[in-house]
Write a protein that holds these residues in place. Structure first.
Motif, PDB file in Angstrom:
ATOM      1  N   GLU A 129       1.032  -1.192   0.265  1.00  0.00           N
ATOM      2  CA  GLU A 129      -0.141  -0.011  -0.027  1.00  0.00           C
ATOM      3  C   GLU A 129       0.506   0.940   0.119  1.00  0.00           C
ATOM      4  O   GLU A 129       0.359   2.470  -0.699  1.00  0.00           O
ATOM      5  CB  GLU A 129      -0.954   0.298   1.189  1.00  0.00           C
ATOM      6  CG  GLU A 129      -2.072  -0.829   1.113  1.00  0.00           C
ATOM      7  CD  GLU A 129      -2.801  -1.426   2.232  1.00  0.00           C
ATOM      8  OE1 GLU A 129      -2.761  -0.333   3.326  1.00  0.00           O
ATOM      9  OE2 GLU A 129      -4.297  -1.820   2.021  1.00  0.00           O
ATOM     10  N   SER A 136       2.572   2.136  -3.014  1.00  0.00           N
ATOM     11  CA  SER A 136       1.255   2.503  -4.922  1.00  0.00           C
ATOM     12  C   SER A 136       2.019   3.728  -4.848  1.00  0.00           C
ATOM     13  O   SER A 136       2.225   4.748  -4.447  1.00  0.00           O
ATOM     14  CB  SER A 136       0.127   2.424  -3.971  1.00  0.00           C
ATOM     15  OG  SER A 136      -1.728   3.179  -4.736  1.00  0.00           O
ATOM     16  N   TYR A 152      -0.338   6.328  -5.609  1.00  0.00           N
ATOM     17  CA  TYR A 152      -1.159   7.184  -4.441  1.00  0.00           C
ATOM     18  C   TYR A 152      -0.782   7.769  -3.332  1.00  0.00           C
ATOM     19  O   TYR A 152      -1.068   8.843  -2.305  1.00  0.00           O
ATOM     20  CB  TYR A 152      -2.849   6.446  -3.971  1.00  0.00           C
ATOM     21  CG  TYR A 152      -3.124   6.065  -5.066  1.00  0.00           C
ATOM     22  CD1 TYR A 152      -4.006   6.614  -6.042  1.00  0.00           C
ATOM     23  CD2 TYR A 152      -3.422   4.587  -4.890  1.00  0.00           C
ATOM     24  CE1 TYR A 152      -4.969   6.122  -7.081  1.00  0.00           C
ATOM     25  CE2 TYR A 152      -4.793   4.012  -6.362  1.00  0.00           C
ATOM     26  CZ  TYR A 152      -5.572   4.630  -7.361  1.00  0.00           C
ATOM     27  OH  TYR A 152      -5.529   4.497  -8.273  1.00  0.00           O
ATOM     28  N   THR A 153       0.196   7.216  -2.516  1.00  0.00           N
ATOM     29  CA  THR A 153       1.049   7.890  -0.945  1.00  0.00           C
ATOM     30  C   THR A 153       1.961   8.543  -1.529  1.00  0.00           C
ATOM     31  O   THR A 153       2.789   8.031  -2.370  1.00  0.00           O
ATOM     32  CB  THR A 153       1.248   6.484  -0.440  1.00  0.00           C
ATOM     33  OG1 THR A 153       2.165   5.640  -0.996  1.00  0.00           O
ATOM     34  CG2 THR A 153       0.212   5.678  -0.098  1.00  0.00           C
ATOM     35  N   LYS A 200      -1.688  -4.002  -5.197  1.00  0.00           N
ATOM     36  CA  LYS A 200      -2.653  -3.433  -4.855  1.00  0.00           C
ATOM     37  C   LYS A 200      -3.979  -4.316  -5.440  1.00  0.00           C
ATOM     38  O   LYS A 200      -4.770  -4.945  -5.056  1.00  0.00           O
ATOM     39  CB  LYS A 200      -2.843  -2.739  -4.504  1.00  0.00           C
ATOM     40  CG  LYS A 200      -3.443  -1.851  -3.856  1.00  0.00           C
ATOM     41  CD  LYS A 200      -3.764  -0.391  -3.762  1.00  0.00           C
ATOM     42  CE  LYS A 200      -5.128   0.561  -3.360  1.00  0.00           C
ATOM     43  NZ  LYS A 200      -5.260   1.801  -3.343  1.00  0.00           N
ATOM     44  N   ASP A 239     -11.097   1.219  -6.808  1.00  0.00           N
ATOM     45  CA  ASP A 239     -10.281   0.555  -5.930  1.00  0.00           C
ATOM     46  C   ASP A 239     -10.555  -0.250  -4.827  1.00  0.00           C
ATOM     47  O   ASP A 239     -10.431  -0.916  -3.961  1.00  0.00           O
ATOM     48  CB  ASP A 239      -8.837   0.052  -6.099  1.00  0.00           C
ATOM     49  CG  ASP A 239      -7.715   1.277  -6.900  1.00  0.00           C
ATOM     50  OD1 ASP A 239      -8.218   0.899  -8.112  1.00  0.00           O
ATOM     51  OD2 ASP A 239      -6.851   1.961  -6.939  1.00  0.00           O
ATOM     52  N   HIS A 279     -12.660   0.306  -0.289  1.00  0.00           N
ATOM     53  CA  HIS A 279     -11.788   0.772  -1.157  1.00  0.00           C
ATOM     54  C   HIS A 279     -11.073   2.210  -0.921  1.00  0.00           C
ATOM     55  O   HIS A 279     -11.136   2.283   0.246  1.00  0.00           O
ATOM     56  CB  HIS A 279     -13.164   1.249  -1.595  1.00  0.00           C
ATOM     57  CG  HIS A 279     -13.909   2.438  -0.671  1.00  0.00           C
ATOM     58  ND1 HIS A 279     -14.259   3.940  -1.175  1.00  0.00           N
ATOM     59  CD2 HIS A 279     -14.972   2.256   0.474  1.00  0.00           C
ATOM     60  CE1 HIS A 279     -14.748   4.222   0.081  1.00  0.00           C
ATOM     61  NE2 HIS A 279     -15.235   3.356   0.599  1.00  0.00           N
ATOM     62  N   TYR A 280     -11.359   2.914  -1.751  1.00  0.00           N
ATOM     63  CA  TYR A 280      -9.495   3.969  -1.974  1.00  0.00           C
ATOM     64  C   TYR A 280     -10.498   4.513  -1.586  1.00  0.00           C
ATOM     65  O   TYR A 280     -11.127   5.602  -2.721  1.00  0.00           O
ATOM     66  CB  TYR A 280      -8.855   3.574  -3.053  1.00  0.00           C
ATOM     67  CG  TYR A 280      -7.442   4.546  -2.360  1.00  0.00           C
ATOM     68  CD1 TYR A 280      -6.442   4.378  -1.712  1.00  0.00           C
ATOM     69  CD2 TYR A 280      -7.254   5.988  -3.350  1.00  0.00           C
ATOM     70  CE1 TYR A 280      -5.822   5.782  -1.192  1.00  0.00           C
ATOM     71  CE2 TYR A 280      -5.983   6.745  -3.462  1.00  0.00           C
ATOM     72  CZ  TYR A 280      -5.173   6.916  -1.793  1.00  0.00           C
ATOM     73  OH  TYR A 280      -4.458   7.424  -1.896  1.00  0.00           O
ATOM     74  N   LYS A 281      -9.976   5.862  -0.723  1.00  0.00           N
ATOM     75  CA  LYS A 281      -9.708   7.547  -0.642  1.00  0.00           C
ATOM     76  C   LYS A 281      -9.444   8.540  -0.639  1.00  0.00           C
ATOM     77  O   LYS A 281      -8.382   8.703  -0.439  1.00  0.00           O
ATOM     78  CB  LYS A 281     -10.823   7.799   0.416  1.00  0.00           C
ATOM     79  CG  LYS A 281     -12.293   6.791   0.717  1.00  0.00           C
ATOM     80  CD  LYS A 281     -12.887   7.219   2.332  1.00  0.00           C
ATOM     81  CE  LYS A 281     -14.488   7.074   2.317  1.00  0.00           C
ATOM     82  NZ  LYS A 281     -14.291   7.435   4.126  1.00  0.00           N
ATOM     83  N   LYS A 339      -6.586   9.954   1.129  1.00  0.00           N
ATOM     84  CA  LYS A 339      -5.277   9.083   1.011  1.00  0.00           C
ATOM     85  C   LYS A 339      -5.119   7.358   1.691  1.00  0.00           C
ATOM     86  O   LYS A 339      -4.093   7.529   2.717  1.00  0.00           O
ATOM     87  CB  LYS A 339      -4.024   9.744   1.102  1.00  0.00           C
ATOM     88  CG  LYS A 339      -3.783  10.599  -0.277  1.00  0.00           C
ATOM     89  CD  LYS A 339      -2.480  11.352  -0.439  1.00  0.00           C
ATOM     90  CE  LYS A 339      -2.212  12.341  -0.772  1.00  0.00           C
ATOM     91  NZ  LYS A 339      -1.418  13.445  -1.696  1.00  0.00           N
ATOM     92  N   THR A 360      -6.873   3.691   2.561  1.00  0.00           N
ATOM     93  CA  THR A 360      -8.164   2.516   2.653  1.00  0.00           C
ATOM     94  C   THR A 360      -9.372   2.743   3.540  1.00  0.00           C
ATOM     95  O   THR A 360      -8.785   2.264   4.325  1.00  0.00           O
ATOM     96  CB  THR A 360      -7.579   1.067   1.977  1.00  0.00           C
ATOM     97  OG1 THR A 360      -5.871   0.880   0.545  1.00  0.00           O
ATOM     98  CG2 THR A 360      -7.734  -0.500   1.807  1.00  0.00           C
TER      99      THR A 360
END
Length: 306
Positions: free
Chosen positions: A47, A50, A52-53, A153, A188, A247-249, A253, A255
């Motif tokens: 995670e 990812s 996203y982070t 992921k 996701d 799910h991803y927010k 940022k 899950t």
């Protein structure tokens, strides 16, 4: 509170603690507990890798990706003793220094040749095709391996079907779909499947499905088989199988868990199972539960006993 949780030093310290816990179980000859620890830590690292982070730099994410791969390889060795070498406990312990130095300016080579170890494990894997893997130019190997980890992921962490035990029953859970009024809005989405006793303690390693690629109206579709890793006869009295929809927010940022469901032993029988959804937080002890909605929206499963 959010700043404390995202403090890189505290995060790495927590990872080191989890890493040590897993290697201790491994050294003590407790493979189930070790697999659970390794799997949890690997999932967390994936995670963080990812895109996203933003807590760690790209170079740091590459190190985390390699650590995650090593944990997965060690799990393969523990799950298939004598069949897949994976990575030894001795070599796994060597990567602890890479985690310790993650935030420092110390530049040291990663102590394990991840690409070679992965290739060796793939060559021995029971799931490898007879034709073998297509050849890849050396210069592309590491980039492809890291790209694969960035997408881990999406791929999930499902475990292979365990070997049958004479006179005992294995369970395969096919997750067909989950009903939600705003199904198409989730980013996701995936399900975490775990087996716990009445006190909420894990009895088998938890597993994440791959993310759903099909959403329509009031359903998120999966069509995925999850293999429960212990026979039903060996699970403690009062156990339940839990399904957490996550799910991803992107704004936060994180899950997030949207809802959850569970199956108790007396509900486990061959055929279709349609089970109710409950509001978060997940109560693994099943003491305080509330329906997510009064609408006819459920988790749709197909159970196979073999």
């Amino acid at each position: 509170m959010d700043e404390i949780i995202r403090d890189p030093e505290k995060i790495v310290t927590a990872w080191l603690k989890s890493f040590k816990k897993g290697t201790d179980f491994d050294q003590w000859g407790q493979p189930v507990e070790a697999i659970d620890c390794y799997q949890r830590l690997s999932k967390i690292l994936k995670e963080e890798v990812s895109p996203y982070t933003a807590c760690f730099s790209d170079d740091q994410k590459k190190i985390l990706a390699k650590v995650s791969t090593c944990l997965d390889l060690r799990n393969q060795a523990l799950q298939h003793p004598g069949t897949v070498d994976g990575i030894s406990l001795e070599n796994l312990k060597k990567i602890e220094i890479s985690l310790k130095n993650l935030l420092s300016s110390k530049s040291t080579d990663f102590p394990v040749d991840v690409i070679a170890a992965q290739a060796h494990a793939d060559a021995q894997s029971p799931r490898r095709s007879e034709d073998g893997n297509p050849s890849v130019d050396e210069g592309e190997e590491e980039d492809q391996a890291l790209d694969g980890l960035l997408n881990a992921k999406v791929q999930g962490s499902l475990l292979p079907k365990p070997r049958p035990v004479e006179g005992q029953t294995l369970l395969t859970v096919r997750i067909e779909k989950i009903g939600l009024k705003d199904a198409v809005t989730y980013i996701d989405p995936f399900l975490t499947v775990s087996v716990k006793n009445s006190a909420g303690v894990d009895l088998t390693p938890s597993q994440d499905t791959s993310v759903s690629l099909r959403k329509e109206e009031t359903y998120v579709h999966f069509g995925i088989d999850v293999y429960i890793q212990s026979t039903l006869e060996t699970l403690q009295k009062g156990f339940a199988i839990f399904f957490e929809f996550k799910h991803y927010k992107p704004k936060k940022k994180i899950t997030s868990t949207k809802c959850w469901a569970f199956l108790e032993k007396d509900e486990i029988k061959d055929g279709v199972a349609v089970i109710e959804l409950y509001k978060k937080p997940t109560d693994f002890r099943r003491k305080s539960i509330s329906l997510l909605t009064v609408k006819p929206l459920y988790l749709h499963l197909k159970l196979s006993l073999n």
